[in-house]
Motif scaffolding. Sequence first.
Motif, PDB file in Angstrom:
ATOM      1  N   ARG A   1      -6.624  -1.200 -13.267  1.00 14.96           N
ATOM      2  CA  ARG A   1      -5.896  -2.328 -13.185  1.00 14.96           C
ATOM      3  C   ARG A   1      -5.287  -2.546 -11.711  1.00 14.96           C
ATOM      4  NH1 ARG A   1      -3.765  -3.036 -19.133  1.00 14.96           N
ATOM      5  NH2 ARG A   1      -5.697  -3.749 -20.267  1.00 14.96           N
ATOM      6  N   GLU A   2      -4.279  -1.572 -11.438  1.00 16.18           N
ATOM      7  CA  GLU A   2      -3.700  -1.555  -9.948  1.00 16.18           C
ATOM      8  C   GLU A   2      -4.693  -1.552  -8.879  1.00 16.18           C
ATOM      9  OE1 GLU A   2      -0.378  -1.443  -9.379  1.00 16.18           O
ATOM     10  OE2 GLU A   2      -0.394  -1.965 -11.330  1.00 16.18           O
ATOM     11  N   ILE A   3      -5.958  -0.998  -8.961  1.00 15.74           N
ATOM     12  CA  ILE A   3      -6.883  -0.807  -8.059  1.00 15.74           C
ATOM     13  C   ILE A   3      -7.490  -2.508  -8.132  1.00 15.74           C
ATOM     14  CG2 ILE A   3      -9.233  -0.297  -7.445  1.00 15.74           C
ATOM     15  CD1 ILE A   3      -8.310   2.538  -8.417  1.00 15.74           C
TER      16      ILE A   3
ATOM     17  N   ARG B   1      -8.210  -7.729  -5.395  1.00 13.20           N
ATOM     18  CA  ARG B   1      -8.105  -9.238  -5.373  1.00 13.20           C
ATOM     19  C   ARG B   1      -7.316  -9.672  -4.223  1.00 13.20           C
ATOM     20  NH1 ARG B   1      -7.379  -8.378 -11.100  1.00 13.20           N
ATOM     21  NH2 ARG B   1      -5.130  -8.544 -10.800  1.00 13.20           N
ATOM     22  N   GLU B   2      -6.584  -8.793  -3.764  1.00 17.45           N
ATOM     23  CA  GLU B   2      -5.541  -9.008  -2.625  1.00 17.45           C
ATOM     24  C   GLU B   2      -6.338  -8.486  -1.240  1.00 17.45           C
ATOM     25  OE1 GLU B   2      -1.658  -7.601  -3.622  1.00 17.45           O
ATOM     26  OE2 GLU B   2      -1.402  -9.136  -5.190  1.00 17.45           O
ATOM     27  N   LEU B   3      -7.499  -7.922  -1.153  1.00 24.15           N
ATOM     28  CA  LEU B   3      -8.325  -7.646  -0.258  1.00 24.15           C
ATOM     29  C   LEU B   3      -7.414  -6.715   0.748  1.00 24.15           C
ATOM     30  CD1 LEU B   3      -9.536 -11.006   0.773  1.00 24.15           C
ATOM     31  CD2 LEU B   3     -10.837  -9.477  -0.617  1.00 24.15           C
ATOM     32  N   ARG B   4      -6.884  -5.642  -0.113  1.00 26.30           N
ATOM     33  CA  ARG B   4      -6.118  -4.711   0.331  1.00 26.30           C
ATOM     34  C   ARG B   4      -6.329  -3.312   0.029  1.00 26.30           C
ATOM     35  NH1 ARG B   4      -1.920  -3.049  -2.864  1.00 26.30           N
ATOM     36  NH2 ARG B   4      -1.513  -4.625  -4.624  1.00 26.30           N
ATOM     37  N   LYS B   5      -5.847  -2.174   0.290  1.00 25.31           N
ATOM     38  CA  LYS B   5      -6.099  -0.907  -0.122  1.00 25.31           C
ATOM     39  C   LYS B   5      -4.789  -0.660  -1.279  1.00 25.31           C
ATOM     40  CE  LYS B   5      -6.258   1.690   3.646  1.00 25.31           C
ATOM     41  NZ  LYS B   5      -6.439   2.669   4.409  1.00 25.31           N
ATOM     42  N   LEU B   6      -5.071  -0.007  -2.160  1.00 26.19           N
ATOM     43  CA  LEU B   6      -4.123   0.524  -3.051  1.00 26.19           C
ATOM     44  C   LEU B   6      -2.996   1.363  -2.085  1.00 26.19           C
ATOM     45  CD1 LEU B   6      -3.288   1.074  -6.038  1.00 26.19           C
ATOM     46  CD2 LEU B   6      -4.386   3.217  -5.935  1.00 26.19           C
TER      47      LEU B   6
ATOM     48  N   ARG C   1     -11.595   0.258   1.203  1.00 22.45           N
ATOM     49  CA  ARG C   1     -11.721  -0.527  -0.166  1.00 22.45           C
ATOM     50  C   ARG C   1     -12.799   0.336  -1.065  1.00 22.45           C
ATOM     51  NH1 ARG C   1     -11.577  -6.466   0.915  1.00 22.45           N
ATOM     52  NH2 ARG C   1     -12.259  -6.341  -1.380  1.00 22.45           N
ATOM     53  N   SER C   2     -13.779   0.662  -0.447  1.00 13.65           N
ATOM     54  CA  SER C   2     -14.927   1.088  -1.078  1.00 13.65           C
ATOM     55  C   SER C   2     -14.492   2.412  -1.479  1.00 13.65           C
ATOM     56  CB  SER C   2     -16.225   1.421  -0.031  1.00 13.65           C
ATOM     57  OG  SER C   2     -15.785   2.463   0.741  1.00 13.65           O
ATOM     58  N   ALA C   3     -13.912   3.228  -1.215  1.00 19.64           N
ATOM     59  CA  ALA C   3     -13.412   4.469  -1.789  1.00 19.64           C
ATOM     60  C   ALA C   3     -12.670   4.128  -3.206  1.00 19.64           C
ATOM     61  CB  ALA C   3     -12.468   5.408  -0.616  1.00 19.64           C
ATOM     62  N   GLN C   4     -11.637   3.146  -2.979  1.00 22.46           N
ATOM     63  CA  GLN C   4     -11.062   2.876  -4.215  1.00 22.46           C
ATOM     64  C   GLN C   4     -11.896   2.165  -5.387  1.00 22.46           C
ATOM     65  OE1 GLN C   4      -7.783   0.573  -2.755  1.00 22.46           O
ATOM     66  NE2 GLN C   4      -8.790  -1.311  -2.984  1.00 22.46           N
ATOM     67  N   VAL C   5     -12.769   1.320  -5.150  1.00 24.98           N
ATOM     68  CA  VAL C   5     -13.687   0.803  -6.025  1.00 24.98           C
ATOM     69  C   VAL C   5     -14.527   1.897  -6.656  1.00 24.98           C
ATOM     70  CG1 VAL C   5     -15.903  -0.559  -5.977  1.00 24.98           C
ATOM     71  CG2 VAL C   5     -13.787  -1.561  -4.901  1.00 24.98           C
ATOM     72  N   LEU C   6     -14.787   3.071  -5.862  1.00 20.94           N
ATOM     73  CA  LEU C   6     -15.658   4.107  -6.414  1.00 20.94           C
ATOM     74  C   LEU C   6     -15.193   4.802  -7.432  1.00 20.94           C
ATOM     75  CD1 LEU C   6     -18.076   6.144  -6.315  1.00 20.94           C
ATOM     76  CD2 LEU C   6     -16.476   7.231  -4.560  1.00 20.94           C
TER      77      LEU C   6
END
Length: 417
Positions: A283-285, A290-295, A315-320
């Motif tokens: 959920r944090e990711i 949604r805010e177009l930023r990195k965690l 951002r692709s790394a956090q989506v993975l």
Amino acid sequence: MGILISLDLAATIDPLDGILIDIARRIQVPKTKHEEAADHFLGLCAHVDRTGSPLEGKILESYPSGSFSIAAAIYSRVRTMQHDVDVVVEVDFPIGTDPEWMLDKLFEAVKGDPGSRYYDFKVERNSRCVTVTYPDGVTVDLMPVARIPGGPERSGVLFHHNAKRAEKYRKEVNPKAFTLHFNARIKSSDVFASRYRTRRLLADGLLQERAETQPMPDHVPIEEKSPRLVAIQLLKRFRDVQFRRRDARCPPSVVIAAMALDAGQMSDSLCDELITIATHMQREIETAERELRKLVVANPAHQADIFTDRWPEDRSAQVLWRDDLVRLVRHLRTLRGPWDPEQLKSILRELFGETPADRAFEDHYRGQGTLSKQNMLGITKSGAVKSALAAPALSTGLIVPARANTDMGGFIEDPID
């Protein structure tokens, strides 16, 4: 009477929780390995500060950091019982010291001259630490940190230098403060400890004949841990398996530990804890996406210390990683319903690797056999087993299924373990 009480408790432990406990047992770094790790880093630190060392008289203090400091260390390779140790080496140098010079000096101090203690070891100079690999594969990372004069207690700067990327900077950190903060907030659970002890005896086949004559060990580290801490260890194991064949930086253990502190109220169920932490991270990711930023995850005990400064790189790394977490939660919820041995072993292998999965699988059905001999599973008048989860143990025995298919295509294997 002692055996019956233990068997009663064993029969009431949720089967999936029991299996996760069995896996957690397999990835633990035991007390003897902790002691070896202590010997390793104490020996290294004494060597670095030896007479004639480039850093002679410049070591203020050294202490374990990372997973060892919060009792969350796991075997990086289960079969060969290898693990990694992180050590902070506080040095008596100004915080403005050139990072390249500092790391080079630490490398020289560790490597030494031909014939010295660690000269023939594999010693690597990395971007933030010097890594020593012992003959058995255990690694120790020594990270130099200079204290900040007049700063918060134990705060300091680490030195970063990566020549290939033309990177050179200093970063404010406070690993000691995080260790104290984390350990003060993660409490043990008597309920979990009781379940773990019972599960261990059941899996080892001790409840049936030897429970009353075999004393409990004086020190069993996992029994003193909170379910949340053990869930963190399982999540790290899951991460290691998923990233084993990826050419990508994985989420740091300290990020997982820090986020677990904010995952809500702790329960005594290991499965619930694992789902809770994974769902919170997911959920944090998603909020960051949604805010177009990195965690961004900061050291809760020292906000200037940003744990996510190198991961996620983008951002692709956090989506993975988010997708990994989604898959983990989905599989755990699947296993909460009725499953057969083939499905169980397939999913466990995908999540946690072949070696701990196979051993936990065998532990589970060995324990079910012990319970069935004592008629603790519950047999109806028609002869059916009341627990659907226990039925495969009685009807099919140990079944070796095909390898686990993954959502990414191919297989998750555990060849190193």
